[in-house]
Design a protein around this motif. Structure first.
Motif, PDB file in Angstrom:
ATOM      1  N   ALA A   1       0.748  -1.271  -0.177  1.00 32.63           N
ATOM      2  CA  ALA A   1      -0.008  -0.053  -0.125  1.00 32.63           C
ATOM      3  C   ALA A   1       0.882   1.261   0.005  1.00 32.63           C
ATOM      4  O   ALA A   1       2.119   1.108   0.588  1.00 32.63           O
ATOM      5  N   ARG A   2       0.383   2.498  -0.611  1.00 27.60           N
ATOM      6  CA  ARG A   2       1.048   3.558  -0.544  1.00 27.60           C
ATOM      7  C   ARG A   2      -0.107   4.652  -0.366  1.00 27.60           C
ATOM      8  O   ARG A   2      -1.308   4.631  -0.841  1.00 27.60           O
ATOM      9  N   LYS A   3       0.272   5.712   0.397  1.00 27.59           N
ATOM     10  CA  LYS A   3      -0.762   6.734   0.706  1.00 27.59           C
ATOM     11  C   LYS A   3      -0.045   8.225   0.770  1.00 27.59           C
ATOM     12  O   LYS A   3       1.090   8.247   1.397  1.00 27.59           O
ATOM     13  N   VAL A   4      -0.486   9.128   0.071  1.00 31.21           N
ATOM     14  CA  VAL A   4       0.126  10.474  -0.064  1.00 31.21           C
ATOM     15  C   VAL A   4      -1.279  11.441   0.325  1.00 31.21           C
ATOM     16  O   VAL A   4      -2.114  11.513  -0.044  1.00 31.21           O
ATOM     17  N   LEU A   5      -0.513  12.169   1.418  1.00 27.80           N
ATOM     18  CA  LEU A   5      -1.572  13.386   2.173  1.00 27.80           C
ATOM     19  C   LEU A   5      -1.101  14.583   1.874  1.00 27.80           C
ATOM     20  O   LEU A   5       0.211  14.626   2.335  1.00 27.80           O
ATOM     21  N   ASN A   6      -1.652  15.656   1.361  1.00 25.52           N
ATOM     22  CA  ASN A   6      -1.413  16.926   1.224  1.00 25.52           C
ATOM     23  C   ASN A   6      -2.366  17.941   1.856  1.00 25.52           C
ATOM     24  O   ASN A   6      -3.721  17.732   1.633  1.00 25.52           O
ATOM     25  N   ASN A   7      -2.020  18.714   2.589  1.00 25.86           N
ATOM     26  CA  ASN A   7      -3.018  19.615   3.333  1.00 25.86           C
ATOM     27  C   ASN A   7      -2.514  21.095   3.424  1.00 25.86           C
ATOM     28  O   ASN A   7      -1.165  21.283   3.771  1.00 25.86           O
ATOM     29  N   ALA A   8      -3.252  21.908   2.944  1.00 29.15           N
ATOM     30  CA  ALA A   8      -2.780  23.627   3.066  1.00 29.15           C
ATOM     31  C   ALA A   8      -3.886  24.445   3.775  1.00 29.15           C
ATOM     32  O   ALA A   8      -5.150  24.088   3.516  1.00 29.15           O
ATOM     33  N   GLN A   9      -3.751  25.155   4.792  1.00 33.86           N
ATOM     34  CA  GLN A   9      -4.730  26.055   5.451  1.00 33.86           C
ATOM     35  C   GLN A   9      -4.023  27.508   5.482  1.00 33.86           C
ATOM     36  O   GLN A   9      -2.967  27.706   5.887  1.00 33.86           O
ATOM     37  N   PHE A  10      -4.727  28.549   5.110  1.00 32.43           N
ATOM     38  CA  PHE A  10      -4.380  29.859   5.027  1.00 32.43           C
ATOM     39  C   PHE A  10      -5.489  30.616   5.794  1.00 32.43           C
ATOM     40  O   PHE A  10      -6.606  30.277   5.890  1.00 32.43           O
ATOM     41  N   THR A  11      -5.022  31.580   6.657  1.00 33.45           N
ATOM     42  CA  THR A  11      -5.846  32.387   7.456  1.00 33.45           C
ATOM     43  C   THR A  11      -5.627  33.840   7.412  1.00 33.45           C
ATOM     44  O   THR A  11      -4.528  34.077   7.589  1.00 33.45           O
ATOM     45  N   TRP A  12      -6.656  34.442   7.301  1.00 31.10           N
ATOM     46  CA  TRP A  12      -6.506  36.035   7.231  1.00 31.10           C
ATOM     47  C   TRP A  12      -7.492  36.514   8.671  1.00 31.10           C
ATOM     48  O   TRP A  12      -8.480  36.218   8.598  1.00 31.10           O
ATOM     49  N   ASN A  13      -6.721  37.053   9.523  1.00 28.09           N
ATOM     50  CA  ASN A  13      -7.355  37.794  10.564  1.00 28.09           C
ATOM     51  C   ASN A  13      -7.887  39.022   9.913  1.00 28.09           C
ATOM     52  O   ASN A  13      -7.238  39.871   9.569  1.00 28.09           O
ATOM     53  N   LEU A  14      -9.248  39.427  10.259  1.00 29.85           N
ATOM     54  CA  LEU A  14      -9.827  40.659  10.015  1.00 29.85           C
ATOM     55  C   LEU A  14      -9.815  41.826  10.996  1.00 29.85           C
ATOM     56  O   LEU A  14      -9.628  41.505  12.224  1.00 29.85           O
ATOM     57  N   ASN A  15     -10.014  42.863  10.677  1.00 29.87           N
ATOM     58  CA  ASN A  15      -9.946  43.965  11.594  1.00 29.87           C
ATOM     59  C   ASN A  15     -10.983  43.843  12.574  1.00 29.87           C
ATOM     60  O   ASN A  15     -10.809  44.529  13.677  1.00 29.87           O
ATOM     61  N   ASP A  16     -12.246  43.280  12.342  1.00 26.84           N
ATOM     62  CA  ASP A  16     -13.370  43.244  13.316  1.00 26.84           C
ATOM     63  C   ASP A  16     -13.083  42.017  14.101  1.00 26.84           C
ATOM     64  O   ASP A  16     -13.991  41.655  14.981  1.00 26.84           O
ATOM     65  N   GLY A  17     -12.076  41.201  14.276  1.00 22.23           N
ATOM     66  CA  GLY A  17     -11.673  40.176  15.148  1.00 22.23           C
ATOM     67  C   GLY A  17     -12.066  38.909  14.631  1.00 22.23           C
ATOM     68  O   GLY A  17     -11.762  37.796  15.321  1.00 22.23           O
ATOM     69  N   SER A  18     -12.792  38.914  13.396  1.00 20.98           N
ATOM     70  CA  SER A  18     -12.967  37.512  12.746  1.00 20.98           C
ATOM     71  C   SER A  18     -11.844  36.972  11.959  1.00 20.98           C
ATOM     72  O   SER A  18     -10.823  37.896  11.795  1.00 20.98           O
ATOM     73  N   ALA A  19     -12.019  35.866  11.425  1.00 23.20           N
ATOM     74  CA  ALA A  19     -10.921  35.266  10.607  1.00 23.20           C
ATOM     75  C   ALA A  19     -11.691  34.674   9.430  1.00 23.20           C
ATOM     76  O   ALA A  19     -12.474  33.975   9.565  1.00 23.20           O
ATOM     77  N   LEU A  20     -10.790  34.840   8.471  1.00 28.82           N
ATOM     78  CA  LEU A  20     -11.494  33.898   7.050  1.00 28.82           C
ATOM     79  C   LEU A  20     -10.241  33.026   6.844  1.00 28.82           C
ATOM     80  O   LEU A  20      -9.006  33.007   6.642  1.00 28.82           O
ATOM     81  N   ASN A  21     -10.685  31.782   6.924  1.00 27.98           N
ATOM     82  CA  ASN A  21      -9.861  30.492   6.632  1.00 27.98           C
ATOM     83  C   ASN A  21     -10.127  29.859   5.271  1.00 27.98           C
ATOM     84  O   ASN A  21     -11.138  29.910   4.717  1.00 27.98           O
TER      85      ASN A  21
END
Length: 53
Positions: free
Chosen positions: A33-53
């Motif tokens: 068996a072979r398994k390849v996993l890739n994952n990327a996460q980007f986060t932008w913190n906004l001025n009102d304290g919320s975050a965009l992922n």
């Protein structure tokens, strides 16, 4: 392998990138068996304290 960095400051991005590889040779025919996993996460913190992922 994992790479992460960036900023906690509003409107500047932060990132987290992961990659992994798994391989096994089985004892019996067709049991390897072979398994390849890739994952990327980007986060932008906004001025009102919320975050965009």
């Amino acid at each position: 392998m994992q790479v992460q960095g960036g900023s906690d400051t509003a409107l500047l991005p932060a990132y987290n990138i992961n990659s992994s590889y798994f391989e096994i040779n089985g004892y019996r025919e067709n049991s390897d068996a072979r398994k390849v996993l890739n994952n990327a996460q980007f986060t932008w913190n906004l001025n009102d304290g919320s975050a965009l992922n």
